[in-house]
Enzyme design. Structure first.
Site, PDB file in Angstrom:
ATOM      1  N   ASP A  28      33.265 -21.085  77.706  1.00 24.80           N
ATOM      2  CA  ASP A  28      33.895 -20.995  78.972  1.00 24.80           C
ATOM      3  C   ASP A  28      35.104 -22.604  79.364  1.00 24.80           C
ATOM      4  OD1 ASP A  28      35.676 -18.354  81.029  1.00 24.80           O
ATOM      5  OD2 ASP A  28      32.953 -18.807  82.119  1.00 24.80           O
ATOM      6  N   ASN A  66      37.515  -8.945  77.704  1.00 28.59           N
ATOM      7  CA  ASN A  66      38.851  -9.569  78.283  1.00 28.59           C
ATOM      8  C   ASN A  66      40.033  -9.258  77.752  1.00 28.59           C
ATOM      9  OD1 ASN A  66      36.890 -12.787  76.187  1.00 28.59           O
ATOM     10  ND2 ASN A  66      37.589 -12.319  78.666  1.00 28.59           N
TER      11      ASN A  66
HETATM   12  C1  IPE Z   1      32.964 -14.866  78.581  1.00 36.02           C
HETATM   13  O1  IPE Z   1      33.924 -16.024  79.108  1.00 36.02           O
HETATM   14  C2  IPE Z   1      33.269 -14.695  77.114  1.00 36.02           C
HETATM   15  C3  IPE Z   1      34.076 -16.021  75.949  1.00 36.02           C
HETATM   16  C4  IPE Z   1      33.611 -16.924  76.352  1.00 36.02           C
HETATM   17  C5  IPE Z   1      34.457 -15.488  75.241  1.00 36.02           C
HETATM   18  P1  IPE Z   1      34.493 -14.704  80.637  1.00 36.02           P
HETATM   19  O2  IPE Z   1      35.707 -16.279  81.828  1.00 36.02           O
HETATM   20  O3  IPE Z   1      35.095 -14.028  80.124  1.00 36.02           O
HETATM   21  O4  IPE Z   1      33.537 -14.296  81.084  1.00 36.02           O
HETATM   22  P2  IPE Z   1      33.072 -13.859  82.595  1.00 36.02           P
HETATM   23  O5  IPE Z   1      34.274 -12.748  82.627  1.00 36.02           O
HETATM   24  O6  IPE Z   1      33.345 -15.220  83.049  1.00 36.02           O
HETATM   25  O7  IPE Z   1      31.876 -13.110  82.416  1.00 36.02           O
HETATM   26  C1  IPE Z   2      37.445 -18.774  78.280  1.00 31.91           C
HETATM   27  O1  IPE Z   2      38.341 -19.677  79.391  1.00 31.91           O
HETATM   28  C2  IPE Z   2      38.206 -18.320  77.227  1.00 31.91           C
HETATM   29  C3  IPE Z   2      37.971 -16.666  77.027  1.00 31.91           C
HETATM   30  C4  IPE Z   2      37.284 -16.099  77.551  1.00 31.91           C
HETATM   31  C5  IPE Z   2      39.311 -15.677  75.902  1.00 31.91           C
HETATM   32  P1  IPE Z   2      38.439 -18.839  80.083  1.00 31.91           P
HETATM   33  O2  IPE Z   2      39.973 -18.131  79.936  1.00 31.91           O
HETATM   34  O3  IPE Z   2      37.748 -17.369  80.923  1.00 31.91           O
HETATM   35  O4  IPE Z   2      38.574 -20.090  80.853  1.00 31.91           O
HETATM   36  P2  IPE Z   2      38.137 -19.508  82.894  1.00 31.91           P
HETATM   37  O5  IPE Z   2      36.961 -19.580  83.470  1.00 31.91           O
HETATM   38  O6  IPE Z   2      39.202 -19.058  83.478  1.00 31.91           O
HETATM   39  O7  IPE Z   2      38.709 -21.209  83.178  1.00 31.91           O
HETATM   40 MG    MG Z   3      36.177 -17.462  82.038  1.00 30.25          MG
END
Ligand code: IPE
Ligand code: IPE
Ligand code: MG
Length: 247
Positions: free
Chosen positions: A21, A69
């Site tokens: 993340d 997602n």
């Molecule tokens: C969790 O990250 C999913 C992945 C890293 C693939 P998210 O960014 O989607 O999680 P939330 O929404 O902050 O819980």
């Molecule tokens: C994790 O990074 C990757 C996926 C969930 C696909 P994010 O896209 O959630 O990055 P932040 O949390 O918005 O910084």
């Molecule tokens: Mg995230």
């Protein structure tokens, strides 16, 4: 002493899971588009995969895209799909003797991408240095729903009696049924939650949270997480004295 030197090589976890993340925030902090962070994050995943394999971690599960997602803006979803396809290069898996596997609802992926995944799984199935598992279009609630349906079908067909259903039966019907439960789960990006990742499987997993955004999570960060893990006492419900044998 560096973190790497502090690792007890006889107690390296067999399975480490990663919630990658912070890609979006990492990019935005530099005035860049979120996609820039996803691209850097995917490169990082390969670095950590090869580093983990060298360390002797037998299974690594990377949470790349959750069921939830799918509700991100269409352009970002499409970018993530393309990126995943781009990173299914056979060479890195062959060179490092790493097996590739995917868990998740891949029926939601475009046909050509499903084929690319199947092909890579087939071509790398005998690689045994380490197994890299990508969780894509994955969530435990989806996985549990699927497992319950499969079990119900077996009951309906008379292959299984309801009273014979145990925790092990559930394990066997999960997509993770080919590997041990993770001993260590790392989440980068500062949030302290599981976001629907390996909820059943991490019942006794050691959780490690770091503020570091995933694209900055380098080899040193991995070594540090493993050292932290090795300093913990895993009790599985028992007392500390029972675990150390000093009763
Ligand atoms: C969790 O990250 C999913 C992945 C890293 C693939 P998210 O960014 O989607 O999680 P939330 O929404 O902050 O819980
Ligand atoms: C994790 O990074 C990757 C996926 C969930 C696909 P994010 O896209 O959630 O990055 P932040 O949390 O918005 O910084
Ligand atoms: Mg995230």
């Amino acid at each position: 002493m560096s973190y790497k030197e502090q690792i007890d090589m006889t107690r390296v976890p067999k399975h480490v899971a990663f919630i990658m993340d912070g890609n979006g925030r990492w990019a935005q902090a530099q005035g860049q588009e979120r996609s820039f962070g996803h691209s850097a994050g995917a490169d990082r995943m390969h670095d950590i995969m090869t580093c983990g394999a060298r360390l002797g971690i037998k299974y690594m599960t990377y949470y790349a895209f959750s069921t939830e997602n799918w509700s991100r803006p269409e352009a970002e979803v499409n970018y993530l799909l393309d990126l995943m396809l781009k990173h299914l290069e056979e060479e890195i898996f062959v060179k490092n003797n790493i097996r590739f596997t995917i868990i998740g609802d891949i029926s939601r992926l475009p046909e050509h991408q499903q084929n690319a995944c199947r092909q890579l799984m087939e071509r790398t199935k005998n690689n045994d240095a380490s197994c890299m598992v990508v969780a894509f279009s994955y969530s435990t609630r989806w996985e549990m729903q699927r497992a319950v349906r499969l079990i119900a079908e077996e009951v309906q067909e008379g292959k299984l009696k309801p009273e014979d259903i145990t925790a092990e039966t559930i394990d066997q019907h999960l997509m993770t049924n080919f590997m041990p439960e993770p001993e260590l789960l790392v989440r980068t990006g500062g949030e302290e939650r599981l976001s629907n990742f390996l909820l059943w499987q991490s019942a006794y997993t050691e959780l490690y949270f770091t503020d570091t955004y995933w694209p900055d999570f380098d080899e040193e960060c991995l070594y540090k997480a493993v050292v932290d893990y090795q300093h913990r006492q895993r009790r599985f419900g028992k007392t500390g004295e029972q675990v150390t044998g000093k009763v």
